[in-house]
Design an enzyme around this catalytic site. Structure first.
Site, PDB file in Angstrom:
ATOM      1  N   HIS A 260      37.814  42.953  38.385  1.00 40.72           N
ATOM      2  CA  HIS A 260      38.152  44.265  38.928  1.00 40.72           C
ATOM      3  C   HIS A 260      36.891  45.052  39.273  1.00 40.72           C
ATOM      4  CE1 HIS A 260      42.448  44.194  37.058  1.00 40.72           C
ATOM      5  NE2 HIS A 260      42.371  43.562  38.219  1.00 40.72           N
ATOM      6  N   HIS A 293      41.727  37.307  34.474  1.00 39.61           N
ATOM      7  CA  HIS A 293      42.724  38.058  33.708  1.00 39.61           C
ATOM      8  C   HIS A 293      43.860  37.200  33.177  1.00 39.61           C
ATOM      9  CE1 HIS A 293      40.915  40.544  36.946  1.00 39.61           C
ATOM     10  NE2 HIS A 293      40.681  41.357  35.939  1.00 39.61           N
ATOM     11  N   CYS A 315      39.428  34.129  31.360  1.00 42.38           N
ATOM     12  CA  CYS A 315      38.505  34.374  30.252  1.00 42.38           C
ATOM     13  C   CYS A 315      39.015  33.667  28.995  1.00 42.38           C
ATOM     14  CB  CYS A 315      38.382  35.875  30.011  1.00 42.38           C
ATOM     15  SG  CYS A 315      37.443  36.297  28.522  1.00 42.38           S
ATOM     16  N   GLU A 345      46.665  41.366  33.337  1.00 48.86           N
ATOM     17  CA  GLU A 345      46.479  40.599  32.103  1.00 48.86           C
ATOM     18  C   GLU A 345      47.722  40.660  31.227  1.00 48.86           C
ATOM     19  OE1 GLU A 345      44.032  40.901  27.910  1.00 48.86           O
ATOM     20  OE2 GLU A 345      43.059  41.713  29.713  1.00 48.86           O
ATOM     21  N   THR A 383      43.001  42.889  26.135  1.00 49.90           N
ATOM     22  CA  THR A 383      41.620  42.741  25.657  1.00 49.90           C
ATOM     23  C   THR A 383      40.706  43.894  26.061  1.00 49.90           C
ATOM     24  OG1 THR A 383      41.014  41.458  27.621  1.00 49.90           O
ATOM     25  CG2 THR A 383      41.786  40.232  25.690  1.00 49.90           C
TER      26      THR A 383
END
EC number: 1.17.7.4
Length: 535
Positions: A260, A293, A315, A345, A383
């Site tokens: 982002h 995400h 991630c 996410e 997260t």
């Protein structure tokens, strides 16, 4: 021959005295020993390391003390004598060491001069640790301006040609240049006009820099917070796209923005990446990269039907949350997901087990939760949440459901935690917080929020052009940080803007948290493709 025999010899007698090889070796050893220490102690009276750089780069003499320390100590000394330099540098280098007083203007203007007459001393050339590139420390001991200690400006180590400004009573700047820049009077000059103009511009710039440095207000401080910028998950995702662009011909399709940050995404788009939301926009059999995400299982099924080559840049910390949700759902747990339901996410995590997952966005949503007393509960979080808000929600969940479980190591990303912790330590001492990041970044907005709830004004800026200079009025101390998806060069643009006129803030680094950056490899199938291509 004994002493008695020697004494009994007459004047007319001849005597041959022989010296053994061993005695001669001992003599040479002590002679070398004496000369070495004589050289060493003589060197201790000078202020710099003398390096004999021959064509074969031999005989490098070093000092144990740090070069900078020796140099600075020499500047602080009142005498300012350079006995060792005068003796040895003249022999080792063809650098003119003697300059007439009336030749000083010609030195400034970069014209030639002859080394004779009453002189100034130009000191030595020293090498960096890698012995590849050289620095030039020039120090002029001017007997005509004796009485006021010279002020030396530190050099930039990364410049190939370095100079030192010397200020005397008349505020006159004297610049000395390395050997290759000094010509004989009868020699030719390369583009004298251009060279002189360039040197004059540099001289004026250096003069203005020092003038601005002296004009700084000591109360105006810019705190550059560490850690900041890219987390490992973001840098890994960006590297994944870049490697795919190198490995395959554009276009490369990416599900959702890889991170982002508008600047990062625009750069990748120019290189050939295409960011899509609908998999129908991807041709069958083409490469598809999943963003950092995370992605839902339903998207993976569609990709398999279209026979897309999937490269997962999710991630690892987000993937860890997905794994726990899958595992606990199979064990008949109800999952409480703390996060924002419209965030990509959270959408991916929720769809791992939508039948037993409940999204909680704020403290009030906890009151709406009702479960049987014997129901097993497990909570995870987005997260990139604010630690402050998350702590309140978690505390209320534990009060209402004492038996609730969670991931032992927590769900919030290490980078999110560290950046918020570091900002919280310093923002209360500042008048303003500047967060560099995109408005679409959740962790960037949480950094702004973290400052605001501590009654410190904060702004979120994507580029330096977004800065309204009016907000800096009556602002003495600024906390500067950046989101986990913000490139470091964007933060440095703010540093350059705020530390130069008209703002003239003094830069101070602030280490607010220690960060252990994990070592994550690229996706396995991508690494395999790279190896196959190399073969």
């Amino acid at each position: 021959m004994s002493v008695t025999t020697f004494c009994s010899l007459k004047k007319t007698d001849k005597c041959n005295i022989y010296i053994s090889k061993r005695a001669f070796s001992v003599f040479l050893f002590y002679l070398f020993f004496f000369l070495f220490f004589h050289f060493y102690f003589l060197c201790s009276s000078s202020f710099a390391v003398i390096i004999h750089e021959s064509e074969k780069r031999k005989n490098i003499m070093r000092r144990k003390r740090s070069i900078l320390q020796i140099f600075e100590n020499s500047i602080k000394s009142k005498e300012g004598k350079c006995n060792f330099t005068k003796r040895y540098i003249t022999h080792y280098y063809n650098i003119p060491l003697k300059i007439k007083k009336h030749d000083l203007p010609s030195v400034i203007k970069y014209f030639s001069h002859k080394p004779n007459g009453k002189h100034n001393y130009v000191t030595n050339m020293i090498t960096q640790k890698n012995r590849k590139s050289f620095l030039f420390f020039f120090f002029l001991y001017n007997k005509y301006f004796f009485g006021k200690q010279e002020q030396i400006r530190k050099m930039n180590y990364h410049e190939e040609m370095n100079k030192i400004n010397i200020k005397n009573d008349g505020n006159r700047k004297i610049y000395m240049y390395p050997k290759n820049d000094i010509h004989e009077e009868d020699g030719d000059h390369k583009n004298d006009v251009e060279i002189n103009q360039k040197r004059n511009e540099q001289n004026c710039k250096s003069f203005n820099d020092e003038k601005n440095e002296n004009a700084r207000d000591p109360n105006k401080i810019l705190y550059l917070i560490n850690p900041r910028g890219f987390c490992k998950g973001v840098s890994r995702a960006i590297e994944t796209v870049e490697e795919c662009l190198k490995l395959f011909k554009p276009p490369i399709y990416v599900k959702h923005k890889i991170v982002h940050n508008d600047i990062v995404c625009k750069k990748l788009e120019k290189e050939g990446a295409i960011f899509i939301e609908d998999l129908n926009d991807v041709p069958d059999g083409h490469i598809l990269i999943y963003s950092a995400h995370g992605i839902s299982p339903q998207i993976r099924e569609i990709a398999k039907k279209k026979k897309l080559i999937e490269i997962d840049a999710t991630c690892p910390l987000v993937n860890k949350v997905h794994v726990y949700v899958q595992m606990k759902a199979k064990e008949n747990y109800d999952i409480i997901l703390i996060g924002y339901k419209n965030h990509v996410e959270v959408i991916g995590t929720y769809n791992e087990a939508p039948h037993c997952t409940h999204i909680v966005e704020n403290v009030n949503d906890v009151d709406k939760l009702n479960f049987p007393l014997n129901k097993k509960l497990f909570y995870v979080t987005q997260t990139t949440l604010s630690m402050d808000d998350c702590a309140l929600i978690v505390q209320k969940l534990k009060n209402k459901f004492p038996h609730i479980e969670t991931i032992p190591s927590g769900s919030i990303c290490y980078a999110t935690t560290n950046r918020q912790t570091a900002l919280n330590k310093i923002c209360t001492k500042c008048d303003l917080t500047i967060v560099v990041g995109s408005s679409s970044s959740s962790n960037a907005k949480k950094l702004v929020y973290s400052s605001q709830i501590r009654n410190v004004p904060a702004v979120l800026l994507n580029t330096v052009h977004d800065l309204d200079q009016q907000i800096l009025k009556n602002v003495n101390k600024i906390a500067l940080t950046s989101a986990a998806s913000t490139p470091e060069q964007e933060t440095q643009k703010f540093v350059n803007l705020l530390t130069n006129p008209p703002f003239n803030y003094t830069l101070q680094n602030f280490d607010g948290a220690h960060e252990n950056v994990p070592k994550w490899k690229l996706p396995k199938n991508l690494l395999h493709m790279i190896k196959e291509r190399e073969k």
